[in-house]
Design a protein around this motif. Structure first.
Motif, PDB file in Angstrom:
ATOM      1  N   UNK A  71      93.952 136.860 -39.638  1.00 48.07           N
ATOM      2  CA  UNK A  71      92.762 137.313 -40.352  1.00 48.07           C
ATOM      3  C   UNK A  71      92.955 136.994 -41.830  1.00 48.07           C
ATOM      4  N   UNK A  72      91.945 136.375 -42.441  1.00 43.00           N
ATOM      5  CA  UNK A  72      91.995 135.986 -43.853  1.00 43.00           C
ATOM      6  C   UNK A  72      91.063 136.884 -44.660  1.00 43.00           C
ATOM      7  N   UNK A  73      91.557 137.378 -45.789  1.00 38.04           N
ATOM      8  CA  UNK A  73      90.730 138.152 -46.709  1.00 38.04           C
ATOM      9  C   UNK A  73      89.923 137.181 -47.570  1.00 38.04           C
ATOM     10  N   UNK A  74      88.609 137.150 -47.361  1.00 37.76           N
ATOM     11  CA  UNK A  74      87.749 136.263 -48.136  1.00 37.76           C
ATOM     12  C   UNK A  74      87.397 136.867 -49.490  1.00 37.76           C
ATOM     13  N   UNK A  75      87.251 138.154 -49.526  1.00 36.45           N
ATOM     14  CA  UNK A  75      86.915 138.835 -50.780  1.00 36.45           C
ATOM     15  C   UNK A  75      87.385 140.275 -50.677  1.00 36.45           C
ATOM     16  N   UNK A  76      87.661 140.889 -51.830  1.00 33.00           N
ATOM     17  CA  UNK A  76      88.197 142.253 -51.837  1.00 33.00           C
ATOM     18  C   UNK A  76      87.942 142.897 -53.191  1.00 33.00           C
ATOM     19  N   UNK A  77      87.611 144.173 -53.158  1.00 28.09           N
ATOM     20  CA  UNK A  77      87.478 144.976 -54.364  1.00 28.09           C
ATOM     21  C   UNK A  77      88.399 146.175 -54.207  1.00 28.09           C
ATOM     22  N   UNK A  78      89.273 146.386 -55.192  1.00 28.62           N
ATOM     23  CA  UNK A  78      90.262 147.448 -55.124  1.00 28.62           C
ATOM     24  C   UNK A  78      89.686 148.776 -55.593  1.00 28.62           C
ATOM     25  N   UNK A 123      89.407 150.901 -51.301  1.00 24.03           N
ATOM     26  CA  UNK A 123      89.379 149.442 -51.306  1.00 24.03           C
ATOM     27  C   UNK A 123      88.600 148.902 -50.100  1.00 24.03           C
ATOM     28  N   UNK A 124      87.778 147.895 -50.356  1.00 25.53           N
ATOM     29  CA  UNK A 124      86.962 147.293 -49.303  1.00 25.53           C
ATOM     30  C   UNK A 124      87.123 145.772 -49.342  1.00 25.53           C
ATOM     31  N   UNK A 125      86.943 145.143 -48.184  1.00 24.23           N
ATOM     32  CA  UNK A 125      87.117 143.698 -48.116  1.00 24.23           C
ATOM     33  C   UNK A 125      86.202 143.058 -47.087  1.00 24.23           C
ATOM     34  N   UNK A 126      86.026 141.752 -47.247  1.00 29.70           N
ATOM     35  CA  UNK A 126      85.340 140.909 -46.270  1.00 29.70           C
ATOM     36  C   UNK A 126      86.391 139.985 -45.677  1.00 29.70           C
ATOM     37  N   UNK A 127      86.439 139.904 -44.355  1.00 26.78           N
ATOM     38  CA  UNK A 127      87.482 139.138 -43.679  1.00 26.78           C
ATOM     39  C   UNK A 127      86.879 138.205 -42.641  1.00 26.78           C
ATOM     40  N   UNK A 128      87.692 137.216 -42.231  1.00 25.15           N
ATOM     41  CA  UNK A 128      87.287 136.301 -41.173  1.00 25.15           C
ATOM     42  C   UNK A 128      88.514 135.888 -40.385  1.00 25.15           C
ATOM     43  N   UNK A 129      88.284 135.297 -39.227  1.00 25.75           N
ATOM     44  CA  UNK A 129      89.373 134.817 -38.378  1.00 25.75           C
ATOM     45  C   UNK A 129      89.669 133.367 -38.692  1.00 25.75           C
ATOM     46  N   UNK A 130      90.956 133.044 -38.843  1.00 23.04           N
ATOM     47  CA  UNK A 130      91.391 131.662 -39.038  1.00 23.04           C
ATOM     48  C   UNK A 130      92.614 131.435 -38.164  1.00 23.04           C
ATOM     49  N   UNK A 131      92.433 130.655 -37.091  1.00 28.74           N
ATOM     50  CA  UNK A 131      93.531 130.462 -36.151  1.00 28.74           C
ATOM     51  C   UNK A 131      93.852 131.768 -35.454  1.00 28.74           C
TER      52      UNK A 131
END
Length: 271
Positions: A120-127, A109-117
């Motif tokens: 860490x928020x998962x913006x997109x993910x493929x299982x 599984x891979x994901x794109x993440x970002x910082x919010x406050x």
């Protein structure tokens, strides 16, 4: 990794609304709080004009005034807007195609993440197609101090910025491997910044290993990561390091997509 100064954004526009928007752009481009006086000095605009503009943005929930009454930061409404833009732009777009290709290559599984406050928020993910997996959907949030992406983004900040952020974050002990001591974390941030990647070695969930790299941007500090994660029985910390070249290729592909604003063939990701 050298930090690049954020580009200046002029406060101008043909209408009052566009001038408010350009002021918001300038404030959002900074990695620190702003004051009325600092904005007066930077923009050359009259203090009464800027004060009125800040009041309007604060009233709309786009900015929030700090307890000292003098400094302003981005408000929850603005952060939510940014998250929604990134979430909706990536789910069916070119970034998602990069993730799909990365999962095909690594098998996990891979994901794109970002910082919010302070999360860490998962913006997109493929299982992964593997039956044993940890399921996290886009929009999921994980702690900043016990996630590979969170530590990677923190490593770009100055020690003072990190401590200020972590001092207000609940440094919860999620597993026996979770690091909650600020001095120990600071040592790890130095190593992460030097090496250019971060590991989560069962620090958030028992049995879960993750490695992350930054999406590089020439215009400033990156707030976007690409990561792979899997059960430790399939992805040990040593094996996770073998995934770094593929992660870096995917990160560079996403950076080009964002810079050009156009889809990119996944064939070029593996080149």
């Amino acid at each position: 990794m050298e930090l690049i100064r954020e580009p200046d954004v002029a406060v101008n526009g043909d209408t009052p609304t566009m001038r408010l928007f350009s002021l918001l752009e300038r404030i959002a481009a900074k990695d620190q709080l702003v004051s009325l006086q600092s904005l007066v000095e930077e923009t050359g605009l009259p203090k009464p004009t800027l004060h009125r503009m800040l009041q309007q943005l604060e009233g709309a929930g786009l900015l929030i005034r700090q307890p000292d009454g003098r400094h302003y930061g981005t408000g929850q409404r603005l952060r939510r807007l940014a998250e929604n833009l990134l979430l909706n732009a990536t789910h069916h777009g070119a970034r998602h195609a990069v993730l799909r290709h990365l999962v095909d290559e690594l098998g996990e599984s891979c994901n794109v993440t970002t910082l919010s406050g302070n999360e860490v928020v998962y913006l997109d993910r493929v299982e992964t197609p593997e039956p044993l997996r940890f399921y996290l959907r886009p929009g999921s949030r994980v702690p900043i101090h016990s996630s590979a992406s969170g530590k990677l983004i923190l490593s770009q900040m100055s020690p003072a910025q990190r401590r200020k952020l972590l001092a207000h974050a609940p440094l919860k002990q999620y597993t026996p491997k979770t690091v909650t001591d600020l001095d120990a974390l600071e040592e790890e941030f130095v190593r992460i910044r030097r090496d250019g990647f971060a590991l989560d070695d069962e620090e958030y969930l028992p049995g879960l290993v993750c490695v992350a790299v930054l999406v590089p941007y020439a215009t400033g500090r990156s707030n976007l990561c690409v990561a792979v994660q899997a059960p430790v029985m399939r992805l040990t910390p040593d094996k996770a390091l073998q995934a770094l070249p593929a992660l870096q290729r995917a990160a560079e592909a996403i950076s080009r997509i964002d810079a050009e604003g156009a889809p990119e063939s996944t064939d070029s990701i593996s080149s």
